[in-house]
Design a protein around this motif. Structure first.
Motif, short mmCIF file in Angstrom:
data_model
loop_
_atom_site.label_atom_id
_atom_site.label_comp_id
_atom_site.label_asym_id
_atom_site.label_seq_id
_atom_site.Cartn_x
_atom_site.Cartn_y
_atom_site.Cartn_z
N LYS A 165 0.84 -1.19 0.00
CA LYS A 165 0.00 0.00 0.00
C LYS A 165 0.88 1.25 0.00
CE LYS A 165 -3.76 -2.29 2.48
NZ LYS A 165 -4.65 -2.27 3.66
N PRO A 166 0.75 2.11 -1.01
CA PRO A 166 1.54 3.34 -1.03
C PRO A 166 1.22 4.24 0.16
CG PRO A 166 0.52 2.91 -3.16
CD PRO A 166 -0.12 1.97 -2.18
N ILE A 167 2.20 5.02 0.59
CA ILE A 167 2.00 6.00 1.65
C ILE A 167 1.63 7.33 0.99
CG2 ILE A 167 3.08 7.23 3.57
CD1 ILE A 167 4.91 4.82 3.95
N PRO A 168 0.39 7.76 1.11
CA PRO A 168 -0.06 8.94 0.34
C PRO A 168 0.64 10.23 0.71
CG PRO A 168 -1.74 8.25 1.94
CD PRO A 168 -0.68 7.18 1.93
N ALA B 209 11.49 -3.90 -2.08
CA ALA B 209 12.44 -3.65 -1.00
C ALA B 209 12.97 -2.22 -1.08
CB ALA B 209 13.60 -4.64 -1.08
N ARG B 210 13.23 -1.78 -2.29
CA ARG B 210 13.72 -0.42 -2.51
C ARG B 210 12.65 0.61 -2.12
NH1 ARG B 210 17.48 3.65 -3.31
NH2 ARG B 210 16.95 4.97 -5.10
N LEU B 211 11.38 0.36 -2.49
CA LEU B 211 10.29 1.27 -2.15
C LEU B 211 10.07 1.32 -0.64
CD1 LEU B 211 7.73 0.41 -4.98
CD2 LEU B 211 9.26 2.38 -4.85
N LEU B 212 10.27 0.18 0.02
CA LEU B 212 10.17 0.16 1.48
C LEU B 212 11.26 1.02 2.11
CD1 LEU B 212 9.33 -3.58 2.22
CD2 LEU B 212 7.95 -1.62 2.88
N THR B 213 12.47 0.88 1.59
CA THR B 213 13.61 1.64 2.11
C THR B 213 13.40 3.14 1.94
OG1 THR B 213 15.10 -0.18 1.55
CG2 THR B 213 16.10 1.95 1.94
N VAL C 40 6.07 2.92 0.53
CA VAL C 40 4.97 1.99 0.79
C VAL C 40 5.00 1.58 2.26
CG1 VAL C 40 4.89 1.08 -1.56
CG2 VAL C 40 6.37 -0.01 0.12
N HIS C 41 3.84 1.20 2.74
CA HIS C 41 3.74 0.69 4.10
C HIS C 41 4.43 -0.69 4.18
CE1 HIS C 41 1.04 3.76 5.70
NE2 HIS C 41 0.36 3.70 4.56
N PRO C 42 5.11 -1.01 5.26
CA PRO C 42 5.74 -2.32 5.38
C PRO C 42 4.70 -3.42 5.57
CG PRO C 42 5.97 -1.09 7.42
CD PRO C 42 5.40 -0.14 6.41
N PRO C 43 5.05 -4.67 5.25
CA PRO C 43 4.12 -5.78 5.46
C PRO C 43 3.79 -5.91 6.94
CG PRO C 43 6.02 -6.46 4.15
CD PRO C 43 6.34 -5.11 4.69
N PRO C 44 2.57 -6.27 7.30
CA PRO C 44 2.21 -6.43 8.71
C PRO C 44 2.96 -7.60 9.34
CG PRO C 44 0.45 -7.23 7.28
CD PRO C 44 1.46 -6.54 6.39
N THR C 45 3.43 -7.39 10.55
CA THR C 45 4.12 -8.41 11.35
C THR C 45 5.25 -9.08 10.60
OG1 THR C 45 2.64 -10.22 10.68
CG2 THR C 45 2.00 -8.89 12.62
N SER C 46 5.95 -8.32 9.77
CA SER C 46 7.08 -8.88 9.04
C SER C 46 8.11 -7.79 8.85
CB SER C 46 6.65 -9.43 7.67
OG SER C 46 6.24 -8.39 6.83
N VAL C 47 9.31 -8.18 8.47
CA VAL C 47 10.37 -7.23 8.22
C VAL C 47 10.50 -7.02 6.73
CG1 VAL C 47 11.62 -7.85 10.30
CG2 VAL C 47 12.07 -9.08 8.17
N PRO D 289 11.85 -7.03 2.97
CA PRO D 289 12.71 -8.01 2.31
C PRO D 289 14.10 -7.45 2.10
CG PRO D 289 11.22 -6.99 0.72
CD PRO D 289 10.79 -6.52 2.08
N THR D 290 15.08 -8.35 2.10
CA THR D 290 16.45 -7.96 1.86
C THR D 290 16.65 -7.70 0.38
OG1 THR D 290 17.16 -9.30 3.71
CG2 THR D 290 18.85 -8.64 2.11
#
Length: 346
Positions: free
Chosen positions: A7-10, A55-59, A63-70, A72-73
């Protein structure tokens, strides 16, 4: 990770992020409703590349991170010159229940590996018996006769097999694939456990004797994407594909707007040819207008869709991909629902 729905962070200032064109393209496809496993079909990129970009978008905080997970590398990015995978055909697109089908493959392969032996046993030793004798054996026998009798063309024998407590999913799949009498197939699907099995359904839809009424009962409530898989599958008999098209059109008229949009996007608009004459409601139009379009194929198919809402045509004309390609712009300007000022600009 494949079940995660990015989910993108608006609130993120996307224009300031150091995104590559490929990363920006993937980000534009994230609508908060499409899981990771469908992004390959949407983008034409291989799964490992999708994981790297996410992974790059998370960094970058896009985007919002996956729930209850870290997160991806990240993995090393491929060379810039490496071509992206082309969009997959309808036959290759994933559908609801695909994981269940995969889970059933080992048993299917084991049964099919011996299918020739079972057929020979039926033809040489069992077929010469009377139908009543075969029905008696069907109720009482174990292997290998039990599997061999799955090739019996007489519905009464199939009914008898269904009374055998040893009958399992592997046998049901043999019947679904090789029994060529609609009455026997109806009896098989009278068992809910068999009718709901992905392997049984996979072979049923390829069986030329599958009754249209039975298909409607089994597939009428399935997701649009799964119905489209049948429509576009060349391994399915033409009669069943026609029925599937009718079922899909009926389902499209009543499906939620989100499911309609998912079908159009996942198929890159290929489905629209089978939906001619069907209008869409305001919510579906609004969802379609809320996206950025970069795929020329999708834009072209939407431009050829006679029921495309005027707001969608106007929205497509504003897309960067349309501005850069005059042929797409002209196609949209000639649409009967194109705004008047857009037609004057042709």
């Amino acid at each position: 990770m494949n079940d995660w729905t990015p989910k993108p962070i608006p609130t993120t200032a996307l224009a300031r992020l150091p995104l590559t064109p490929e990363e920006g393209f993937v980000l534009s496809r994230l609508d908060g409703a499409t899981p990771v496993r469908h992004l390959t079909a949407l983008t034409g990129l291989p799964p490992e590349r999708i994981q790297t970009i996410l992974a790059r978008l998370l960094t970058l905080g896009a985007v919002h991170p996956p729930p209850t997970s870290v997160p991806p590398t990240p993995t090393p990015a491929p060379a810039a010159s490496a071509p992206a995978m082309p969009p997959r055909t309808p036959e290759e697109l994933p559908d609801a229940g695909e994981e269940e089908e995969d889970a059933g493959e080992p048993e299917d392969e084991g049964a099919e590996a011996h299918a020739g032996t079972f057929r020979q046993l039926f033809e040489r030793r069992l077929h010469p018996l009377t139908a009543d004798e075969r029905a008696r054996l069907a109720r009482e026998s174990g292997e290998p006769e039990l599997s061999a009798l799955c090739f019996d063309p007489v519905p009464a024998v199939i009914h008898a097999l269904l009374e055998n407590t040893r009958l399992g999913l592997a046998h049901a799949r043999l019947i679904a694939r090789h029994h060529l009498n609609p009455v026997g197939l109806e009896a098989l699907c009278g068992r809910a456990a068999f009718a709901s099995d992905a392997g049984v359904r996979r072979w049923l839809v390829r069986n030329p004797q599958l009754p249209a009424g039975l298909f409607r009962r089994l597939w009428g409530g399935r997701r649009l994407m799964e119905q489209f898989k049948v429509v576009g599958n060349r391994d399915v008999p033409e009669g069943t594909r026609r029925t599937a098209r009718e079922v899909m059109r009926s389902r499209f008229s009543t499906a939620p707007a989100e499911e309609r949009v998912e079908l159009i996007l996942l198929t890159e608009g290929r489905v629209l040819g089978a939906l001619m004459g069907l209008p869409v409601d305001g919510k579906t139009a609004a969802l379609l207008c809320g996206r950025v379009y970069r795929s020329p194929l999708l834009i072209q198919n939407l431009a050829r869709w006679s029921a495309a809402p005027p707001a969608l045509i106007a929205h497509l004309l504003k897309q960067e991909a349309v501005r850069r390609q005059p042929q797409l712009r002209q196609l949209l300007q000639r649409h009967p629902n194109a705004p008047a000022d857009a037609r004057r600009g042709d």
